[in-house]
Design a protein around this motif. Structure first.
Motif, PDB file in Angstrom:
ATOM      1  N   UNK A 180      13.518  -5.145  -8.411  1.00  0.00           N
ATOM      2  CA  UNK A 180      14.073  -3.791  -8.449  1.00  0.00           C
ATOM      3  C   UNK A 180      13.723  -2.971  -7.214  1.00  0.00           C
ATOM      4  N   UNK A 181      13.526  -3.662  -6.099  1.00  0.00           N
ATOM      5  CA  UNK A 181      13.331  -2.961  -4.838  1.00  0.00           C
ATOM      6  C   UNK A 181      11.945  -2.405  -4.599  1.00  0.00           C
ATOM      7  N   UNK A 182      10.924  -2.879  -5.332  1.00  0.00           N
ATOM      8  CA  UNK A 182       9.574  -2.367  -5.098  1.00  0.00           C
ATOM      9  C   UNK A 182       8.532  -3.449  -5.379  1.00  0.00           C
ATOM     10  N   UNK A 183       7.330  -3.222  -4.870  1.00  0.00           N
ATOM     11  CA  UNK A 183       6.209  -4.134  -5.069  1.00  0.00           C
ATOM     12  C   UNK A 183       4.937  -3.302  -5.138  1.00  0.00           C
ATOM     13  N   UNK A 184       4.009  -3.692  -6.016  1.00  0.00           N
ATOM     14  CA  UNK A 184       2.744  -2.971  -6.149  1.00  0.00           C
ATOM     15  C   UNK A 184       1.635  -3.709  -5.407  1.00  0.00           C
ATOM     16  N   UNK A 190      -3.269  -9.249   0.412  1.00  0.00           N
ATOM     17  CA  UNK A 190      -1.866  -9.655   0.372  1.00  0.00           C
ATOM     18  C   UNK A 190      -1.591 -10.753  -0.649  1.00  0.00           C
ATOM     19  N   UNK A 191      -1.978 -10.575  -1.935  1.00  0.00           N
ATOM     20  CA  UNK A 191      -1.589 -11.570  -2.932  1.00  0.00           C
ATOM     21  C   UNK A 191      -0.074 -11.609  -3.043  1.00  0.00           C
ATOM     22  N   UNK A 192       0.465 -12.757  -3.396  1.00  0.00           N
ATOM     23  CA  UNK A 192       1.924 -12.954  -3.479  1.00  0.00           C
ATOM     24  C   UNK A 192       2.592 -12.778  -2.119  1.00  0.00           C
ATOM     25  N   UNK A 193       1.790 -12.785  -1.048  1.00  0.00           N
ATOM     26  CA  UNK A 193       2.275 -12.784   0.339  1.00  0.00           C
ATOM     27  C   UNK A 193       3.068 -11.523   0.686  1.00  0.00           C
ATOM     28  N   UNK A 194       2.754 -10.418   0.032  1.00  0.00           N
ATOM     29  CA  UNK A 194       3.344  -9.137   0.422  1.00  0.00           C
ATOM     30  C   UNK A 194       2.282  -8.381   1.204  1.00  0.00           C
ATOM     31  N   UNK A 195       2.526  -8.203   2.504  1.00  0.00           N
ATOM     32  CA  UNK A 195       1.518  -7.634   3.389  1.00  0.00           C
ATOM     33  C   UNK A 195       1.559  -6.113   3.383  1.00  0.00           C
ATOM     34  N   UNK A 196       0.419  -5.455   3.238  1.00  0.00           N
ATOM     35  CA  UNK A 196       0.388  -3.997   3.382  1.00  0.00           C
ATOM     36  C   UNK A 196       0.601  -3.609   4.836  1.00  0.00           C
ATOM     37  N   UNK A 197       1.004  -2.371   5.083  1.00  0.00           N
ATOM     38  CA  UNK A 197       1.310  -1.947   6.461  1.00  0.00           C
ATOM     39  C   UNK A 197       0.165  -2.175   7.439  1.00  0.00           C
ATOM     40  N   UNK A 236      10.267 -14.231   0.175  1.00  0.00           N
ATOM     41  CA  UNK A 236      10.988 -12.954   0.275  1.00  0.00           C
ATOM     42  C   UNK A 236      10.011 -11.787   0.389  1.00  0.00           C
ATOM     43  N   UNK A 237       8.872 -11.883  -0.295  1.00  0.00           N
ATOM     44  CA  UNK A 237       7.831 -10.863  -0.133  1.00  0.00           C
ATOM     45  C   UNK A 237       7.388 -10.760   1.326  1.00  0.00           C
ATOM     46  N   UNK A 238       7.127 -11.919   1.918  1.00  0.00           N
ATOM     47  CA  UNK A 238       6.643 -11.940   3.297  1.00  0.00           C
ATOM     48  C   UNK A 238       7.664 -11.318   4.250  1.00  0.00           C
ATOM     49  N   UNK A 239       8.909 -11.788   4.187  1.00  0.00           N
ATOM     50  CA  UNK A 239       9.921 -11.272   5.110  1.00  0.00           C
ATOM     51  C   UNK A 239      10.099  -9.760   4.935  1.00  0.00           C
ATOM     52  N   UNK A 240      10.149  -9.324   3.679  1.00  0.00           N
ATOM     53  CA  UNK A 240      10.373  -7.907   3.407  1.00  0.00           C
ATOM     54  C   UNK A 240       9.224  -7.058   3.918  1.00  0.00           C
ATOM     55  N   UNK A 241       7.998  -7.464   3.616  1.00  0.00           N
ATOM     56  CA  UNK A 241       6.845  -6.642   3.997  1.00  0.00           C
ATOM     57  C   UNK A 241       6.650  -6.588   5.506  1.00  0.00           C
ATOM     58  N   UNK A 242       7.128  -7.598   6.217  1.00  0.00           N
ATOM     59  CA  UNK A 242       7.028  -7.607   7.675  1.00  0.00           C
ATOM     60  C   UNK A 242       8.111  -6.755   8.337  1.00  0.00           C
ATOM     61  N   UNK A 243       9.068  -6.295   7.533  1.00  0.00           N
ATOM     62  CA  UNK A 243      10.141  -5.473   8.076  1.00  0.00           C
ATOM     63  C   UNK A 243      11.275  -6.269   8.672  1.00  0.00           C
ATOM     64  N   UNK A 244      11.398  -7.551   8.299  1.00  0.00           N
ATOM     65  CA  UNK A 244      12.469  -8.393   8.821  1.00  0.00           C
ATOM     66  C   UNK A 244      13.738  -8.258   7.973  1.00  0.00           C
TER      67      UNK A 244
END
Length: 388
Positions: free
Chosen positions: A59-63, A228-235, A344-352
């Motif tokens: 739904x367009x978000x990650x915690x 970065x669990x689930x490979x979603x990197x914080x800024x 998809x978490x990785x690509x999204x969080x990196x701003x790609x």
């Protein structure tokens, strides 16, 4: 020996008497909900049915969890990433909910003889007390280390992608807390691990190799958590990767890269059967064919930092997009469902900006996982050309 599960490293108290750790310093004190975006395309021309973007994009978000560093006096390290302190144990993760924490400890304590799932800890559920766990140290070698050591190791230590998304972000936590000049311990499975830590600012004489089969007792143990669990990197971790890239090159992105797995064909391991055809078509329109594992680490960083477009089958090589500049165009070719969510978490969080191309496993391959597979080359080329 019997141990209790420490609530978690960042908690104010543990599971019982003596479970409180000495100190915990947050670099990010609260959970954060951040947008998850960047998906620009998805094709499944062979009907593999791997990717359901409504679910995967959440739904367009990650915690994101909080992050920080614990200080354990006379802490012990067992297995790949578990810590013992007094009568309690924990790992390197601050969970965003109790269910995630429960899932991990259940897997760890009920893994039987599977040392991989058990993370080489020897932990099992105590049969007489649901709140207690047994740890069998067996014949593990005991090692003692004086002074202060920050442990940045992780599970899946032999995987390059795992080093990039599990180990390196902990250095970002240490740097933000001005703790990056301490000795650091990690499993230096490949020389490139050591060289990358050098580029990140860690001197050779500060690196201690971690042997997961030993038990370490450390006088002053620092435990940075995994941000970065689930490979979603914080800024702040994305900024750390960008800093590493800028230390190698400052050129504007111009390269078009195809990240090859053709070297894996000799091992018959998740081989992309028609990769030669795909690589040839891409090379004809200006793509460089790159096998990162064959390149020195600084060259790996440089070519990814200079990439405007990256195409490749999922695997460790594609994790090098952490060194790409935000806004890079990524075409990820997937062969199985298991890791699409993390990718998809990785690509999204990196701003790609990224697209998913589904491939199809070879139905005649008898292996339950890591099957050989193929991709519809014409459909893939049509999608890629439409975004160039």
């Amino acid at each position: 020996m019997k141990f209790k599960q420490l609530t978690e490293l960042g908690s104010s108290s543990g599971a019982g008497p003596g479970a409180r750790h000495d100190a915990f310093v947050h670099d990010v004190p609260e959970s954060r909900t951040v947008p998850k975006a960047g998906l620009i395309g998805h094709i499944d021309p062979q009907g593999a049915g791997l990717f359901h973007h409504e679910y995967l994009m959440q739904n367009g978000s990650y915690t994101l969890p909080p992050s920080g560093c614990a200080n354990l006096t006379q802490g012990r390290i067992v297995g790949t990433r578990t810590f013992l302190w007094q009568d309690s144990f924990s790992n390197d993760t601050l969970y965003v909910n109790d269910q995630e924490k429960k899932n991990h400890i259940t897997c760890l304590a009920n893994s039987g003889s599977d040392s991989w799932l058990n993370e080489d800890t020897g932990i099992s559920q105590n049969t007489e007390n649901d709140d207690s766990y047994d740890i069998d140290f067996g014949k593990k070698e005991r090692k003692s280390i004086s002074g202060q050591v920050a442990f940045i190791g992780s599970h899946e230590f032999s995987n390059w992608g795992s080093f990039l998304f599990r180990v390196l972000p902990k250095m970002a936590v240490l740097k933000r807390l001005f703790l990056d000049d301490v000795n650091v311990m990690a499993n230096i499975h490949y020389q490139n691990y050591r060289l990358l830590l050098n580029i990140a600012g860690v001197r050779d004489d500060k690196i201690i190799h971690h042997d997961r089969t030993a038990i370490y007792s450390v006088e002053d143990l620092m435990v940075p958590t995994l941000p970065s669990p689930h490979v979603f990197f914080p800024p702040e971790v994305v900024g750390f990767y960008n800093q590493i890239s800028r230390s190698v090159t400052t050129r504007k992105p111009f390269r078009k890269l195809y990240i090859s797995r053709m070297s894996e064909a000799a091992r018959n391991y998740r081989t992309l059967l028609n990769e030669g055809e795909l690589a040839g078509r891409l090379e004809a329109v200006g793509f460089e064919i790159v096998n990162p594992a064959e390149l020195p680490i600084r060259e790996q960083i440089r070519i990814f930092a200079e990439a405007a477009v990256v195409v490749g089958p999922s695997g460790s090589g594609m994790f090098n997009v952490v060194f790409c500049q935000p806004g890079t165009l990524v075409f990820d070719i997937e062969s199985a469902r298991d890791w699409i969510y993390a990718h998809t978490n990785m690509f999204s969080s990196l701003g790609h900006s990224f697209a998913i191309i589904e491939g199809l496993s070879d139905r005649n391959d008898p292996r339950p996982t890591h099957k050989n597979w193929s991709v519809d080359v014409e459909a893939a080329m049509t999608l890629i050309r439409s975004h160039l």
